[in-house]
Structure formats: structure tokens, C-alpha cells
Enzyme design. Structure first.
Site, PDB file in Angstrom:
ATOM      1  N   GLU A  36       2.158   4.909  -0.134  1.00  0.00           N
ATOM      2  CA  GLU A  36       1.861   6.470   0.192  1.00  0.00           C
ATOM      3  C   GLU A  36       2.516   6.608  -0.721  1.00  0.00           C
ATOM      4  O   GLU A  36       3.923   6.714  -1.064  1.00  0.00           O
ATOM      5  CB  GLU A  36       1.850   6.837   1.330  1.00  0.00           C
ATOM      6  N   ASP A  88      -1.506   0.596   6.517  1.00  0.00           N
ATOM      7  CA  ASP A  88      -2.820   0.129   5.795  1.00  0.00           C
ATOM      8  C   ASP A  88      -2.830  -1.297   5.218  1.00  0.00           C
ATOM      9  O   ASP A  88      -3.420  -1.789   5.601  1.00  0.00           O
ATOM     10  CB  ASP A  88      -2.676   1.675   4.575  1.00  0.00           C
ATOM     11  N   ASP A 137      -2.573   1.192  -6.511  1.00  0.00           N
ATOM     12  CA  ASP A 137      -1.110   1.358  -5.895  1.00  0.00           C
ATOM     13  C   ASP A 137      -0.351   0.995  -7.116  1.00  0.00           C
ATOM     14  O   ASP A 137       0.722   1.334  -7.202  1.00  0.00           O
ATOM     15  CB  ASP A 137      -1.093  -0.010  -5.550  1.00  0.00           C
ATOM     16  N   ASP A 148       0.963  -1.137   0.369  1.00  0.00           N
ATOM     17  CA  ASP A 148       0.637   0.502  -0.141  1.00  0.00           C
ATOM     18  C   ASP A 148       1.484   1.037   0.427  1.00  0.00           C
ATOM     19  O   ASP A 148       1.439   1.398   0.858  1.00  0.00           O
ATOM     20  CB  ASP A 148      -0.892   0.103   1.320  1.00  0.00           C
ATOM     21  N   HIS A 176      -3.256   5.646   6.435  1.00  0.00           N
ATOM     22  CA  HIS A 176      -2.623   6.293   5.732  1.00  0.00           C
ATOM     23  C   HIS A 176      -1.402   6.581   5.776  1.00  0.00           C
ATOM     24  O   HIS A 176      -0.679   6.986   5.900  1.00  0.00           O
ATOM     25  CB  HIS A 176      -2.716   8.395   5.287  1.00  0.00           C
TER      26      HIS A 176
END
Ligand code: AMP
Ligand code: MG
Length: 339
Positions: free
Chosen positions: A126, A288, A224, A124, A283
Site C-alpha cells: 500500500e 489483499d 508493486d 501487495d 486495500h
């Protein structure tokens, strides 16, 4: 929070990305949903019919063989199955029905033992962002987390996390810092994407993923890979990695398995409907990933065969049809330059 992930502006003329919404861009494939849910598991590949379910099927078949034509018709009608045809046809129909039911039930009970991949690796990302992400915004990956699930023991067995220094726009917006909890110092002290990707490759290789063990990547939504990784590889001038060309989009798998519309497959909603609470900081890429992994574990326990359902081809996001041959992700290779 989750809504936004699928609504970030994707239009990026330089990168030739389209701003089509994720759902519209994916090749329609209704068979993915129907087959995934209704197909009975295959017979034991090693010819081992000693599993108790086969004894139960055999007993049910014996019982059906002794039924009269009228009894068969009544039974089929009760099950809302077709009552037409000769006695042998009705027998076959009823036997197939019970066989399918029993195998499905058995697969649900066995759950983990039926998993195709040995490991599922949740990712995941960011990325840099602004409050309303302008259309021409170049998202750069700032956190690369992975959480590894052993599908046989149904446990989270390992994790990886590194922050990434953005190169095109090294300054994080206040909004981004607040949203992700990732500070300017964290990314300033981090390496650029190609070096981090190199360590990701080493980490996966050290665990013999794609060699000794079958594995697949899993993400929450398509973005992603189809957006963040795709854009990042272009910005870093490296080729899109082969091992990330197919993945499991858990939102799709969840919707198909529990028969809920896509509007109910946001991370927070999936957790809530499974009776779970978000653990950690939303987040944060690693938190996550852990929470996505908890959903995947619950689905595996419920008997869901999590299989790759999305892929990248020539820069485009596509569905993987359920009829596609089953294969794990390839062993990762060192990042390669595009030039
Ligand atoms: P997530 O996995 O939901 O944390 O989102 C991944 C990335 O999408 C974040 O690191 C941001 O770059 C972007 N993003 C998520 N939510 C928002 C938001 N509300 N506003 C702007 N960008 C966001
Ligand atoms: Mg995240």
C-alpha cells in the site's frame, strides 16, 4: 478498486518513470501464454517412469501399433489432426497427441507435486495516494505485507506485516486513510523503508528462502515492483533489491491459464470467477495479499505452473519469456545504499 491500481499516474520526470500503461510497456511475448498452457510437463527428472500415467501411455501406444492405416486416418480426422503422411507418420502423430493429453491431465491431477518453487511469497504494497493521484505524485510505500504459500502442502504457512513511515511526504491524505484503513498514527510509529526492508530480508532468510528452498515473489499486477518498489528505492536512496527483480504477475498467469482477457483479471473479478469472496478489508495490504494467495492456491490446485513472468531490468519492466531457464529468486541481501 482494482482498475485504479493499473491506472495510477506513473509519470515522474525526476524519477525517470514513464507513464506508459503496464500492458504497453511490457515486451510483447505471446509464447508466454501459448507455451505455458500447452507444453506437457517434462518427463520425470530422476528417470522414474513408474508413475501410472506412463503405463497408460504405453498401453495407448500398443493399441495404436495395432491400428490399420484406415483406422489411423479416421481417428486422426476425428481428433481434427492432420491425416496426411505414411502409416508410421500417422502413428507417431497419434501417439504424440495422446501422450501430451495424458501428461497434461496427470499434471492437472497432481497439481501441487509439479510445482517448481517450494514457496511463493505474495506481496501487495500500500502506498501514499490522493484521490486522483496527480502526475507528479511520489508514491511512498506505507505497508509492506507478505503472505507465504507452501506449494507442496497448498497452504498459507506464514505472514509478515509492517507499516512504513513515509519520509518525503509524511502526512497521509484523508483519501489515503479512508482507502487503505492505515492511519496517521500507524505510519508515525513505523520505521522508514530501509529499516523495514532489512527486517523483510531477515524474515525471508530465516525461512531459508533462496538457499534451502526455491521461492518466487508474486504480485497482483506489475506495479508493486515496477512502480511502488522502484520509486521507493530511489526515494530511500537504496539499490533495487536483487530478490525482487523477477516475480509472478498473477494477472498474467491467470489470463493465460484460464484463457481470459486482461480485462477479467482484476482481483475482485478473479475471485468472483473462481467462486471465492474477498475476505477482510480491501486495500489493506495484508488482506489483499491473503486474497491474492487464495487465488494462487486455487490456480495451483487446478494444475497451473505459476512461474516468474515479469522482471525489472535497468529500471524497465520486461516480460520473462517462457523459454528462459527456470530459477528461483536469489537469497535476499541487506539493503545497499545507492551512493
Ligand atoms: P491496492 O493494492 O489496490 O490496494 O492499491 C495499492 C495502492 O494503489 C494503494 O495503496 C494506493 O496508493 C493506490 N490506489 C489504489 N486504489 C486507488 C484509488 N482508487 N485512488 C488512488 N490511489 C489508489
Ligand atoms: Mg493492496
Amino acid at each position: 478498486m482494482d482498475e485504479h491500481k493499473e491506472n495510477i499516474h506513473t509519470e515522474d520526470v525526476n524519477l525517470k518513470m514513464s507513464n506508459t500503461r503496464e500492458d504497453e510497456k511490457v515486451t510483447p511475448c505471446s509464447r508466454v501464454c501459448s507455451e505455458e498452457d500447452s507444453a506437457p510437463p517434462a518427463s520425470p527428472s530422476n528417470g522414474d517412469f513408474s508413475h501410472p500415467v506412463y503405463k497408460e501411455i504405453s498401453m495407448a501406444n500398443g493399441h495404436i501399433n495395432r491400428m490399420t492405416k484406415d483406422e489411423l486416418r479416421i481417428k486422426l480426422a476425428g481428433l481434427q489432426l492432420d491425416t496426411r503422411g505414411v502409416k508410421d507418420v500417422m502413428k507417431k502423430r497419434l501417439k504424440s497427441h495422446y501422450k501430451k493429453q495424458k501428461l497434461l491431465l496427470s499434471a492437472a491431477e497432481d497439481g501441487p507435486t509439479g510445482a517448481f518453487y517450494d514457496y511463493i511469497c505474495v506481496v501487495d504494497f500500500e502506498a501514499t495516494c490522493e484521490e486522483d493521484n496527480p502526475a507528479d505524485f511520489h508514491h511512498e510505500i506505507i505497508e509492506f505485507p507478505m503472505v507465504l504459500i507452501n506449494t507442496h502442502t497448498l497452504e498459507i504457512v506464514d505472514s509478515f506485516q509492517e507499516y512504513v513511515k513515509p519520509e518525503v511526504n509524511p502526512q497521509l491524505s484523508d483519501f489515503c486513510v479512508k482507502l487503505t484503513g492505515i492511519t496517521q498514527k500507524m505510519v508515525d510509529e513505523a520505521d522508514a523503508f530501509p529499516e523495514v526492508l532489512q527486517r523483510v530480508v531477515t524474515w525471508l532468510r530465516d525461512r531459508e528462502l533462496g538457499t534451502k528452498y526455491k521461492y518466487a515473489l508474486l504480485t497482483d499486477g506489475a506495479w508493486d515492483m515496477s512502480k511502488f518498489l522502484h520509486i521507493q528505492c530511489r526515494l530511500s536512496r537504496i539499490r533495487y533489491p536483487h530478490f525482487a527483480k523477477k516475480w509472478i504477475n498473477i494477472r498474467k498467469s491467470y489470463g493465460n491459464f484460464y484463457k481470459v482477457p486482461r480485462t477479467q483479471t482484476k482481483l475482485s473479478t478473479m475471485l468472483e470467477k473462481l467462486g471465492l469472496q474477498y475476505e477482510g478489508r480491501p486495500h489493506s495490504g495484508l488482506d489483499d495479499s491473503r486474497n491474492i494467495a487464495r487465488i494462487a492456491l486455487r490456480m495451483l490446485q487446478d494444475g497451473c505452473q505459476l512461474l516468474a513472468n515479469e522482471r525489472m531490468h535497468a529500471g524497465q519492466l520486461l516480460s520473462v519469456p517462457s523459454s528462459a531457464p527456470l530459477e528461483g529468486a536469489p537469497a535476499p541481501h541487506n539493503p545497499r545504499s545507492r551512493d
